[in-house]
Design a protein around this motif. Sequence first.
Motif, PDB file in Angstrom:
ATOM      1  N   HIS A  97     -24.838  -2.207  -5.436  1.00  0.00           N
ATOM      2  CA  HIS A  97     -23.934  -3.252  -4.968  1.00  0.00           C
ATOM      3  C   HIS A  97     -24.646  -4.054  -3.869  1.00  0.00           C
ATOM      4  CE1 HIS A  97     -20.599  -1.093  -6.960  1.00  0.00           C
ATOM      5  NE2 HIS A  97     -21.121  -0.001  -6.429  1.00  0.00           N
ATOM      6  N   VAL A 144     -26.950  -1.033 -13.151  1.00  0.00           N
ATOM      7  CA  VAL A 144     -25.961  -2.094 -12.991  1.00  0.00           C
ATOM      8  C   VAL A 144     -26.135  -2.719 -11.603  1.00  0.00           C
ATOM      9  CG1 VAL A 144     -23.493  -2.614 -12.804  1.00  0.00           C
ATOM     10  CG2 VAL A 144     -24.311  -0.997 -14.547  1.00  0.00           C
ATOM     11  N   ASN A 174     -24.515  -5.387  -9.095  1.00  0.00           N
ATOM     12  CA  ASN A 174     -23.342  -6.186  -8.758  1.00  0.00           C
ATOM     13  C   ASN A 174     -23.625  -6.983  -7.496  1.00  0.00           C
ATOM     14  OD1 ASN A 174     -21.956  -4.901 -10.882  1.00  0.00           O
ATOM     15  ND2 ASN A 174     -21.309  -3.241  -9.538  1.00  0.00           N
ATOM     16  N   ASN A 198     -25.008  -7.989 -13.386  1.00  0.00           N
ATOM     17  CA  ASN A 198     -23.944  -7.495 -14.256  1.00  0.00           C
ATOM     18  C   ASN A 198     -22.576  -8.003 -13.853  1.00  0.00           C
ATOM     19  OD1 ASN A 198     -26.209  -5.279 -14.062  1.00  0.00           O
ATOM     20  ND2 ASN A 198     -25.280  -5.049 -16.074  1.00  0.00           N
ATOM     21  N   ASP A 199     -22.336  -8.066 -12.537  1.00  0.00           N
ATOM     22  CA  ASP A 199     -21.029  -8.519 -12.058  1.00  0.00           C
ATOM     23  C   ASP A 199     -21.260  -9.444 -10.866  1.00  0.00           C
ATOM     24  OD1 ASP A 199     -18.339  -8.849 -11.606  1.00  0.00           O
ATOM     25  OD2 ASP A 199     -18.081  -6.931 -10.576  1.00  0.00           O
ATOM     26  N   LYS A 257     -19.660 -12.127  -8.241  1.00  0.00           N
ATOM     27  CA  LYS A 257     -18.392 -12.567  -7.666  1.00  0.00           C
ATOM     28  C   LYS A 257     -18.629 -13.491  -6.486  1.00  0.00           C
ATOM     29  CE  LYS A 257     -15.716  -8.452  -8.978  1.00  0.00           C
ATOM     30  NZ  LYS A 257     -14.912  -7.294  -8.494  1.00  0.00           N
TER      31      LYS A 257
END
Length: 383
Positions: free
Chosen positions: A42, A84, A86, A115-116, A118
């Motif tokens: 993250h 992953v 993010n 991957n993510d 925001k």
Amino acid sequence: MAKKNSQLDLYDHSEAKVTLLKKYLEAFLTIIGHSSHYGVVHLFDLFCGEGLYPNGGKGSPLIITETIKEIRERSNNHNLQSTVFNFLANDLDVKSLANVKKYFDENPEMVNWVNDLKFSNTDYKEFIPQLSVKFKKLKGEKAFVFIDPYGYKDISVLDIKALLSGKNSEVLLFLPTQFMYRFDNSAAPASLIQFISELNPKGDWQQGGNGLEFIDNLKDAFSSFLEGNYFVDAFRIAKAKNEYFCLFFFTSHIYGFHKMIEAKWSIDEEDGRGWTPEDYITGSGQLNAFTHAEKEPQTNPLEGALRGYLTQWRSNKELYEFTLRKGFLPKHATPILKEFLNNGKIDREQLCNTVKRKAEFYLTYDNYKRDIPVKIRVKLKNS
């Protein structure tokens, strides 16, 4: 409030800031990505700024996504390809955040490897309790937080401690120490008084004689506040002669600390302490004739520190940690120790049957790990 020019264009000292960010993330993300222990990373940019600046400079959100893209494109490692990533970009300034979004909309290839992705237009303070709770629950996951505020009034030392909760997160904090130092001795604003009071609750804050001493005092105070459970480092950025900003790095993991020290030395090959614009090296506005010459690391401070440290027996694990905490790398300490040994200044004892070379000191992370036995110990003679 109208933005300052430094928030509208990426100046040289700001480029130095994102250069360190990139160099560290290249190492950090590659290591974590190749590891089978971590499946998710993250990343949070809590004051992301403009993204792409009018003068063409790349801000932190572009540097972060660019680094993810580059490390995944150049490696076929299965773990890295399946990790992953993010990323959350946040800024309270609506226009700045819109510029970041626009850039990624127009350049989707820059975020294909994320991957993510925001975006958030949230007050920085609202993130702290959320992330603190999240980070405490991380298992098989790592987090990295970049904090580059528009000043320092929003920053609390307690926030940094909260973000480090769970010991699976790392924080890179930029502070405009040039402006903080101006108020170090008198007429301090309430925000600085609060900051120093949190950092130094005993009230024995040591005022620096200059901006560099102020930075050193901040680093020491951060270390004391975190009670030795974390590693803290500082990277000085000279805006002009005798004017310094600073990046502070926080982690609970010594290997992440090692990689940040490496990133610093890759930028400052002589001292590993910071970045100085060439225009100010000579103080004359002219480029120093030796600017582009190969620079030798200045290890005299480490040699002196080792002399004091080795008055007692020290293991290879202790020496590895001591070297890093002094802002140096094993490649700097090993030649010093070998010279001590060759000149008969230290005693060296073998503590493990796997030790084969008489002049080896085993100053590596692999030999530092908890389940690895101590290999050797050394001590100054007649001490």
